[in-house]
Each structure stands twice: as C-alpha cells, then as structure tokens.
Enzyme design. Structure first.
Site, PDB file in Angstrom:
ATOM      1  N   CYS A  50       0.950  26.335  24.136  1.00  0.00           N
ATOM      2  CA  CYS A  50       1.990  25.861  25.040  1.00  0.00           C
ATOM      3  C   CYS A  50       1.495  24.641  25.794  1.00  0.00           C
ATOM      4  CB  CYS A  50       2.350  26.952  26.034  1.00  0.00           C
ATOM      5  SG  CYS A  50       2.937  28.415  25.204  1.00  0.00           S
TER       6      CYS A  50
ATOM      7  N   TYR B 114       4.926  35.171  13.560  1.00  0.00           N
ATOM      8  CA  TYR B 114       4.101  35.307  14.770  1.00  0.00           C
ATOM      9  C   TYR B 114       4.268  36.696  15.376  1.00  0.00           C
ATOM     10  CZ  TYR B 114       2.940  33.901  19.706  1.00  0.00           C
ATOM     11  OH  TYR B 114       2.445  33.787  20.984  1.00  0.00           O
TER      12      TYR B 114
ATOM     13  N   HIS C  76      -0.052  38.168  21.020  1.00  0.00           N
ATOM     14  CA  HIS C  76       0.136  37.962  22.453  1.00  0.00           C
ATOM     15  C   HIS C  76       0.974  39.048  23.118  1.00  0.00           C
ATOM     16  CE1 HIS C  76      -1.120  33.651  21.520  1.00  0.00           C
ATOM     17  NE2 HIS C  76      -2.080  34.219  22.218  1.00  0.00           N
TER      18      HIS C  76
ATOM     19  N   ASP D 196      -6.896  36.338  25.147  1.00  0.00           N
ATOM     20  CA  ASP D 196      -7.042  35.333  24.090  1.00  0.00           C
ATOM     21  C   ASP D 196      -7.614  34.036  24.678  1.00  0.00           C
ATOM     22  OD1 ASP D 196      -6.816  34.011  21.675  1.00  0.00           O
ATOM     23  OD2 ASP D 196      -4.681  33.584  21.890  1.00  0.00           O
TER      24      ASP D 196
END
Ligand code: ADP
Ligand code: SF4
Length: 695
Positions: free
Chosen positions: A31, A170, A173, A266
């Site tokens: 991001c 995906y 997360h 992460d």
C-alpha cells in the site's frame, strides 16, 4: 565498481509461468496511500523502482468490486473499464524499464464498510464489519459465490487488458481478504461444501485460482499470496493447516508469495524483529512445490538475500519496505555499491500512508512520494547553480540529510555539530534498546559524508552567532533541533499544572543519555507515538517500576498506523508496566503525582520518585534568532541566507527532519514558486474518461 561475484545469483532470470523476470528482486504488493486518488504520484513511484532495478513491481491491493470499497483508504480499484487508464499509467512506467508488472486483486469481504458504495459487505458467514460501526457483513449464498468468481474472472481479464504480467489471487493478511476469511475457521462457519473441513474451506481459493488461470493463464503468470501462519496457534492459520493447503494447491499457481499474518507480523517493526524474521515460518513451502517462491523479511543485506536463495528458502527476494527506503537497491548491488544502500530502519512510517490515507512517506527516503509531485528522483538532484559555500549547523537527521544532498549537488559544505558524535536525536533515541535499528538514519548519511571531498565535518563545535558570522559562508542552515518540555504543556495541558515540584521531573533526554532515574517512575505520555512507551520499556527492562499515564484512551495510539501498537501493548504488559489511561496531571508534589480523570477531574494519587513528561518539544532556535538580530551585518560577512530546518524549524518526526533537510538542499538557489509547491492531480478524473491523456 563491479558486482561482488557471490551476488551474481541475485541477477539470474527466472521463469514465472509464461513470463520471465530478469532478476530476483521482487517488489511485492504494498500500500502507499496514493492508489486511485493520486495515480500519477503512484505510477511514477512504481516506475522509479523499476528504474532502480526491481525485476517485478506490483500494485498495492486492488479492489475488484464496489462491495469491497476501502474508503477512506486510498488503494487501487478495478471495478470497471473506467479504471483501466490508472492501471495503464503504472504498467507503462514499469515496462519502460523492462520490469514485470503485477496486480494484487482483492475482495476484502467483511473487513470493509463500503462507505462510498453504500453496499452491504459480504462474508463467508454473517459477521460484524471490522470497523465496528454497527454494520454487518452479509453471509454469502451459493449465487453470491458464483458472482464473486465472475468478478474475479472479469478483474483478471481487465488486468491483462491493462498490460499486467502477473495477476494475484490473494489470501493473506488475516481479516483483510475474503479468500482468507473463507480459509479460516473463525470466520467461516458454513455447513455447505465451502465450510467445515479444510478441503471445503480451500474450495473457493482453488476455484478462483483455476478461474484466473483459465481466464488469463496463457498470457499472465498467476501468483498466489498466502499467509502461512497468523502466529496465534490453532485459533488461526498455523503450520499444519498451511502445509496441507500448500500441498494441495502446490502446482496450481505459477508463483507462491508467502508471508505471515496479520500485517503487523508481516511488516514487523524493527522494534520487534530483525531482517529475515519470517524464515522459520515460510521455509517449508519450497519443499512442497516446484513453482517459484517469493517471501519478505525487510531484506537489505545482499549477503542475506543470497543466503535465502542458496539455502533454498526463497527463489525471489521479496521487498516492500526496502524498496521504499531505497528504490535503487538492486542497481547498487549490481554496481558493487552495496555500502550505498539506504537501508530501511523498520519504523513503519510508510504504513501510515495507508491508514491515514495520504501519499506514503519514508523516514529514510525523503523523495518517496515526491517523484511526480515535485520531480524528486532518489538518485538524481540538480547541480549547484553557484560556487557559494554552505554552513550546516547541527548534525541531526535534518543537518545530515541537508549536508549530503548539498554535497550531491556539488556545493562545498561545512557541517558543524556541538556534540561528540553526529546523529542528533537519532543518537539519543537509539540509545534506547527498542529503537536501536533506527541508527541507520545516521549511519547511512555519516558514512557517505565521510567519503565526500566537498564536505568538511566538525564535531564538538558549538556555533554561536559570532562564529557563524566569522566563518562567513554564503548560506547557513540552522539544524539545531529541539528539546522536550518539562512543564507538561502539550495537547492535554495547554498551561502548566499549578503545582510542579521540579526536582522530581526528569527529561526524556536524561534517560536517553543512559541515566536510570530512581523508581518508581511515572511517565506522562501526551505525545502518543513511540517515545513514551520506548522509555517505559527501557526502564522496566532495567528493573525500574514504571507507571505509564496518558490522557488518551490508549497508550501510544498513533502506533496503530505504524503497526507497532499491539506489539507495544504486549511488551509493556510483559514487562509489568502499570498503564493508566484517560488521566492528566493535577499536581506533581514531593514524592507523589496527583492524576486527574480527563472526564470527571476526580483525582488519584501515585507515590513515585521520578516523573518524565513526554508531551511536546521546544525548538532550539536561539542561534537563528541571534543571527537574525544581526541581519544588517550579514552582507559584510558574505552571508546571503540563514534558514532553520528540521526540528529547529518545527519539531516533528525523524521523517520530517530528513525531508526538511532534503527540501532545503534541493531548493537552495533554485527557489520554488510558492504557487506551485507541488503538482496536483485535480484534472485526473476528467482525463481518465479518455484512453489517451498526458502523464
Ligand atoms: P533534527 O531532527 O532537526 O535534525 P536534532 O535534535 O536531531 O534535530 O539535531 C540537532 C543537532 O544540533 C544536535 O546534534 C545538537 O547537538 C546540534 N546543535 C545544537 N545547537 C548547536 C550549535 N549551536 N552548534 C552546533 N551544533 C548544535
Ligand atoms: Fe523502512 Fe521506515 Fe522507510 Fe518504511 S518508512 S520503508 S519502515 S525506513
């Protein structure tokens, strides 16, 4: 300089499905707070990374449908064809430098509230939205699942049309992705063939992978991003389940992009982990698939990267933060200039861009986010426009960056620092164990400055107005920093409390200088970022009883945005720090502090020996004002300008100080028109209706 022979492996090409990456440097999706709102800013930033040698450059997460509307965050969208121009802009910038462009398609399921689209969000099973605004996600029926598969297929086809080389499925997360929500027992309570057994929970992921391959697999590589562990034991994704998942999907994707969840694990802040911290979790993946594997670990050392590949942990060196801190990291390794790598410090200032919805910034790299807006390139800077000399007073992050960037421009620079060492607040703050790795801010600059023929550095050289005048440099940058207030004035206390028994009060600087005050120590944190908790951690770690008081509802609230928050809370509790929220200071007496509830003003007494206010700072700008008082005499001494930079100008983060120093150096004798301080993108919405528009 030439590449070190043992680094050559990093520059070997690798086939990923139908595509081939030219090297092993892989900028994983990350991001940036730019996305669809500031697309040229975003595209130029990605393009600069491709120019810097990254073989693969990916987008951030890209929402596939308005039911996954991430407002107010600013990310990518691919809801219909009208989004294509934004993507083409980025793809073209990446392709210009023969890198592959990847897109991370996402549906966020129950983790979004769809503030813009106003559509109910969707989830494997009915569930509250993560934003807790009293809205719930709708449990999906079989038709919804079919529709979702169609959305993914359509987004994959659009991705190909935009020119992407790699299309992501995906599921990582934590709560953030719908496909991961399907995988996880705590979110997936379904009783049909999409819930229950692991095989059933994996079904949707498998179908979306198959659909994506079917849709675009001949032309694009299909990557699967999967979080192999949530670090919460059997309550979440854990190694046993992850091994079954990787084993069952092993050859389906063209690339495995593996990490741990959630994002705070992460992008682990350096305060809580080192380079390569994910290795133990992800290393099994390569044993279960023949497909290439990429993973991250805040890799900045080429030797560590080589070791990851040679030991068979990873095939590709994934990086988000290291590519932000130094977009030219691969080039520097290739050219045998590894010592010039601007290493990420793991502070996570960059992640705040996503949370606060502004274009990302980086503590180490002041040009990050300014590539298009201001035309700042991380490795190029306009040459000096005169032979004038520059004096920089103060060797903190602002002074160091100013001196380095001025030297890059070709100006003769004198750097004068009062202390024994260069580094300013970075030296002070990194004396605290939790912040140790931030010393890279100073190390990087001090090391490079020491190689510069046009820079003279003087330590133990406290400057006065008189000595500055005597030196007679044409331009003077005052980077003398700031100090913490002792009167508790800050956000909560606009005036000092009436009763302040000053012998009890110890400054943060005193503790950073290595003094351990008498306990119990009460730290009053009205700064809300890292320092209050870092001081508490340091003192408690040294066996001192610590009470951490804040007028806010939580300690270190701003660290939510840097992903440090939960780690800090755990650490403080493990160390036995007593935490008191929602209280200000009513009085500091001899051996006690009276705390006042911020709502009721009801007081409670804490018996303590020391009080440390961490509230706000005062600029150390007396030198500047002394010089200003003698402005009439400047020209007699050849002085043309005197400017304050960094904390001396306005106390802020280290990132702000570095940025301020850089901006001063860039704009010296190249004044910027105040009316066009930075380029804006207000015209973009109008332009994007046409496929051709100026970039
Ligand atoms: P910033 O974050 O803006 O770089 P810092 O507080 O980190 O500010 O650094 C300021 C530096 O300036 C400190 O190292 C301090 O010792 C130095 N300094 C302060 N006053 C003087 C002075 N009069 N002459 C030389 N150096 C000074
Ligand atoms: Fe690294 Fe901090 Fe820059 Fe992020 S902001 S890339 S963590 S140095």
């Amino acid at each position: 300089m030439t590449m070190e022979p043992n680094h050559r492996i990093l520059f070997e090409p690798l086939k990923i499905g139908p595509k081939t990456t030219k090297n092993r440097f892989y900028q994983v999706p990350h991001c940036n707070g730019m996305g669809h709102r500031w697309p040229r800013t975003m595209a130029e930033m990605r393009g600069v990374k491709a120019e810097g040698g990254w073989g693969v450059v990916c987008t951030e997460e890209c929402s596939i449908h308005p039911t996954s509307d991430l407002t107010p965050a600013t990310l990518m969208r691919l809801w219909d064809d009208s989004d294509l121009p934004v993507h083409r802009l980025m793809v073209d910038k990446v392709h210009e430098h023969s890198a592959l462009a990847g897109i991370q398609l996402v549906h966020n399921g129950q983790s979004v509230s769809n503030y813009l689209s106003r559509m109910p969000s969707i989830a494997p099973s009915p569930a509250p939205n993560e934003t807790s605004n009293s809205t719930q996600a709708r449990g999906m029926d079989k038709d919804d699942i079919k529709t979702l598969r169609r959305w993914f297929r359509e987004a994959a086809l659009r991705s190909r049309e935009a020119g992407y080389d790699i299309v992501y499925v995906y599921a990582a997360h934590g709560i953030m992705t719908l496909l991961y929500q399907f995988l996880l027992k705590r979110f997936n309570h379904r009783t049909d063939e999409y819930g229950g057994s692991l095989e059933n929970r994996v079904r949707l992921v498998r179908e979306v992978l198959e659909d994506t391959k079917d849709a675009v697999g001949h032309d694009c590589a299909v990557a699967f991003r999967f979080a192999v562990d949530e670090l919460m034991g059997e309550d979440g994704m854990h190694s046993a389940e992850a091994e079954d998942i990787v084993g069952s999907l092993a050859e389906l994707p063209d690339l495995w992009d593996v990490n741990v969840a959630d994002w705070g694990n992460d992008s682990l802040p350096s305060r809580f982990g080192n380079e390569g911290s994910q290795e133990d979790y992800v290393r099994f993946v390569k044993n279960l698939t023949t497909k290439p594997v990429v993973g991250v670990g805040r890799f900045t050392s080429p030797d560590t990267m080589v070791s990851q590949i040679k030991r068979g942990v990873l095939d590709l060196v994934g990086a988000a933060r290291p590519s932000i801190a130094d977009p030219f990291l691969p080039t520097k390794i290739e050219e045998g200039r590894s010592h010039e790598i601007r290493e990420c410090i793991g502070c996570n200032m960059c992640t705040t861009g996503d949370y606060v919805a502004y274009p990302m910034r980086c503590t180490q790299n002041p040009t990050m986010g300014e590539e298009w807006r201001k035309g700042w390139h991380p490795e190029r800077i306009p040459a000096a426009t005169s032979e004038n000399t520059v004096l920089v007073v103060g060797g903190g992050p602002a002074g160091l960056e100013a001196a380095l960037a001025l030297s890059n421009r070709g100006y003769p620079v004198t750097l004068a620092e009062a202390g024994e060492k260069l580094g300013g607040r970075v030296i002070r703050e990194t004396a605290l164990a939790p912040l140790r790795q931030w010393n890279r801010v100073a190390d990087y600059r001090v090391n490079l400055l020491s190689t510069r023929a046009n820079v003279s550095t003087f330590t133990q050289s406290a400057m006065t107005a008189q000595s500055v005048m005597e030196l007679g440099h044409a331009h003077v940058a005052i980077a003398t920093g700031s100090h913490w207030r002792t009167d508790f004035v800050g956000i909560h206390h606009r005036f000092a409390p009436e009763q302040l028994h000053s012998p009890m009060i110890v400054t943060p600087e005193t503790i950073m200088a290595g003094k351990t005050p008498i306990g119990p120590v009460l730290i009053f944190d009205d700064d809300h970022y890292y320092l209050g908790s870092a001081l508490a951690e340091q003192l408690a770690g040294n066996g001192v009883d610590v009470v951490l008081v804040t007028p806010a509802a939580e300690v270190a609230g701003w660290t939510h945005f840097t992903l440090e928050y939960e780690h800090i809370q755990v650490r403080l509790r493990e160390l036995g720090v007593e935490i008191i929220c929602n209280h200000g200071i009513a009085a500091v007496g001899d051996g006690f502090v009276d705390l006042a509830c911020v709502f009721t003003e009801k007081t409670q007494r804490k018996d303590v020996a020391t009080v440390v206010p961490v509230t706000s700072r005062i600029s150390d700008d007396s030198l500047y004002h002394d010089l200003l008082a003698q402005k009439d005499a400047w020209s007699d001494h050849g002085i043309k300008s005197v400017n304050r930079i960094g904390d001396c100008y306005a106390p802020g983060t280290i990132a702000m100080a570095v940025y301020g120093g850089h901006e001063f150096a860039r704009t010296l004798e190249a004044p910027v028109d105040p009316a066009s301080l930075f380029r804006r993108e207000n015209d973009f919405e109008a332009h994007k209706r046409w496929p051709e528009f100026p970039s």
